[in-house]
Design a protein around this motif. Structure first.
Motif, short mmCIF file in Angstrom:
data_model
loop_
_atom_site.label_atom_id
_atom_site.label_comp_id
_atom_site.label_asym_id
_atom_site.label_seq_id
_atom_site.Cartn_x
_atom_site.Cartn_y
_atom_site.Cartn_z
N ARG A 52 -6.40 67.06 -46.96
CA ARG A 52 -5.06 66.68 -46.52
C ARG A 52 -4.50 65.55 -47.37
N LYS A 53 -5.34 64.59 -47.71
CA LYS A 53 -4.88 63.49 -48.56
C LYS A 53 -4.49 64.00 -49.94
N ASP A 54 -5.31 64.88 -50.50
CA ASP A 54 -5.02 65.40 -51.83
C ASP A 54 -3.77 66.27 -51.82
N ALA A 55 -3.60 67.03 -50.75
CA ALA A 55 -2.39 67.85 -50.63
C ALA A 55 -1.14 66.97 -50.60
N ALA A 56 -1.24 65.84 -49.91
CA ALA A 56 -0.11 64.91 -49.85
C ALA A 56 0.17 64.30 -51.22
N LEU A 57 -0.88 63.94 -51.96
CA LEU A 57 -0.71 63.39 -53.30
C LEU A 57 -0.01 64.40 -54.21
N LEU A 58 -0.41 65.65 -54.14
CA LEU A 58 0.20 66.68 -54.97
C LEU A 58 1.65 66.92 -54.56
N HIS A 59 1.93 66.82 -53.28
CA HIS A 59 3.30 67.01 -52.80
C HIS A 59 4.19 65.85 -53.24
N ILE A 60 3.66 64.64 -53.22
CA ILE A 60 4.41 63.48 -53.72
C ILE A 60 4.72 63.65 -55.20
N ALA A 61 3.72 64.10 -55.97
CA ALA A 61 3.93 64.33 -57.40
C ALA A 61 5.06 65.33 -57.64
N GLU A 62 5.05 66.41 -56.87
CA GLU A 62 6.09 67.42 -57.01
C GLU A 62 7.46 66.85 -56.63
N ALA A 63 7.51 66.07 -55.55
CA ALA A 63 8.77 65.49 -55.11
C ALA A 63 9.35 64.54 -56.16
N ILE A 64 8.49 63.77 -56.79
CA ILE A 64 8.94 62.83 -57.82
C ILE A 64 9.50 63.58 -59.02
N GLU A 65 8.81 64.62 -59.45
CA GLU A 65 9.32 65.40 -60.58
C GLU A 65 10.64 66.07 -60.25
N LYS A 66 10.74 66.65 -59.08
CA LYS A 66 11.98 67.34 -58.70
C LYS A 66 13.15 66.37 -58.54
N SER A 67 12.86 65.11 -58.25
CA SER A 67 13.91 64.11 -58.03
C SER A 67 14.08 63.18 -59.23
N SER A 68 13.66 63.63 -60.40
CA SER A 68 13.70 62.76 -61.59
C SER A 68 15.11 62.27 -61.88
N GLU A 69 16.11 63.12 -61.74
CA GLU A 69 17.48 62.70 -62.02
C GLU A 69 17.93 61.59 -61.08
N ARG A 70 17.59 61.75 -59.81
CA ARG A 70 17.94 60.72 -58.82
C ARG A 70 17.22 59.41 -59.12
N ILE A 71 15.95 59.49 -59.51
CA ILE A 71 15.17 58.29 -59.83
C ILE A 71 15.77 57.59 -61.05
N ILE A 72 16.11 58.36 -62.07
CA ILE A 72 16.66 57.78 -63.29
C ILE A 72 18.01 57.11 -63.02
N GLU A 73 18.83 57.71 -62.15
CA GLU A 73 20.12 57.10 -61.80
C GLU A 73 19.91 55.75 -61.13
N ALA A 74 18.97 55.69 -60.20
CA ALA A 74 18.67 54.42 -59.52
C ALA A 74 18.11 53.41 -60.51
N ASN A 75 17.23 53.87 -61.38
CA ASN A 75 16.64 52.99 -62.38
C ASN A 75 17.69 52.46 -63.34
N ARG A 76 18.67 53.27 -63.67
CA ARG A 76 19.74 52.83 -64.57
C ARG A 76 20.51 51.67 -63.94
N ARG A 77 20.70 51.70 -62.64
CA ARG A 77 21.39 50.59 -61.98
C ARG A 77 20.57 49.30 -62.10
N ASP A 78 19.24 49.43 -61.96
CA ASP A 78 18.38 48.27 -62.15
C ASP A 78 18.47 47.74 -63.58
N ILE A 79 18.45 48.65 -64.54
CA ILE A 79 18.53 48.27 -65.95
C ILE A 79 19.86 47.57 -66.23
N ASP A 80 20.96 48.16 -65.76
CA ASP A 80 22.28 47.57 -66.00
C ASP A 80 22.38 46.18 -65.40
N ARG A 81 21.87 46.02 -64.18
CA ARG A 81 21.91 44.71 -63.54
C ARG A 81 21.04 43.72 -64.31
#
Length: 248
Positions: A52-81
């Motif tokens: 169950r723990k490993d399944a959750a880790l793999l699911h988090i990895a998938e969620a992060i990859e699928k949300s890369s655009e959203r993460i990069i947009e948030a990160n860009r705001r940090d960079i700009d600031r």
């Protein structure tokens, strides 16, 4: 200000308001309540199977990859600031997330999932002359606090290691990476919920700023161990001011 920036700011403000409405305005009280929730989550996680723990880790990895655009947009705001505030180029480089670095975060979680489960592993043991068997076995610590600098990748690293090792974690990632960390923690918690694990395995005190970090350092009896990760100044500040046990 663009419409997107306005919406992003409103979203950030809403997140802070939600945290304060849930836990109150007093950082000391709020962190204590978060730690209580984390302790409950840690008890469940301590007996969760490796699969169950490993399944959750793999699911988090998938969620992060699928949300890369959203993460990069948030990160860009940090960079700009950061640029507006005169942050050094070296620090901005550590702060930045791009497609390759996000893929690296996901891959590191997959590598973590492939490792043996540390919980329950026997470190050493012996059988005494009277037949009594003594064993030293690895067990989770419980609630771990982590204070670190402008490295959003550490948010994922620590959350993943905590999950694998059966511990709940309270994160303080610093204002420089606030937008990036908020999105990452949200994705991690959503992924935990999808896998029917307690979302309070991973929480952040970032909405309380430096006062949240101070409260985390003084939450003795609620936080079992505190781990600072960063430069010498940060580590020494935590070591000198924390009443919670610290691993340097």
């Amino acid at each position: 200000m663009s419409e997107n920036t306005t919406n992003d700011t409103a979203s950030t403000d809403a997140s802070v308001r939600l945290t304060h409405e849930t836990f109150g305005e007093d950082p000391q009280v709020a962190v204590g309540l978060m730690a209580d929730d984390a302790k409950v989550a840690a008890r469940t996680l301590a007996t969760t199977t490796r699969s169950r723990k490993d399944a959750a880790l793999l699911h988090i990895a998938e969620a992060i990859e699928k949300s890369s655009e959203r993460i990069i947009e948030a990160n860009r705001r940090d960079i700009d600031r950061g640029r507006e505030n005169g942050t050094s180029s070296a620090l901005l480089d550590r702060l930045e997330l791009d497609e390759d670095r996000i893929k690296g975060l996901a891959d590191s979680l997959r590598e973590l999932a492939a490792l043996p489960d540390p919980v329950g592993t026997m470190v050493r043991g012996e059988t005494l002359a009277n037949g009594l068997r003594m064993r030293q076995v690895r067990v989770p610590m419980g609630v771990v606090g982590a204070i670190y600098e402008a490295r959003p990748n550490v948010t994922v690293d620590i959350a993943g290691i905590a999950l694998k090792s059966g511990n709940a974690v309270l994160l303080r990632g610093g204002s420089a990476a606030a937008e990036s960390n908020r999105v990452l923690v949200g994705l991690i918690r959503d992924a935990l919920a999808d896998k029917r694990l307690p979302v309070d395995i991973v929480q952040t005190v970032d909405d309380y700023g430096r006062d949240g970090a101070t409260a985390l350092m003084s939450a003795r009896g609620k936080v079992d161990v505190l781990i600072p990760r960063g430069g010498h100044g940060l580590i020494q500040s935590v070591v000198q001011n924390a009443t919670v046990p610290v691993i340097e």
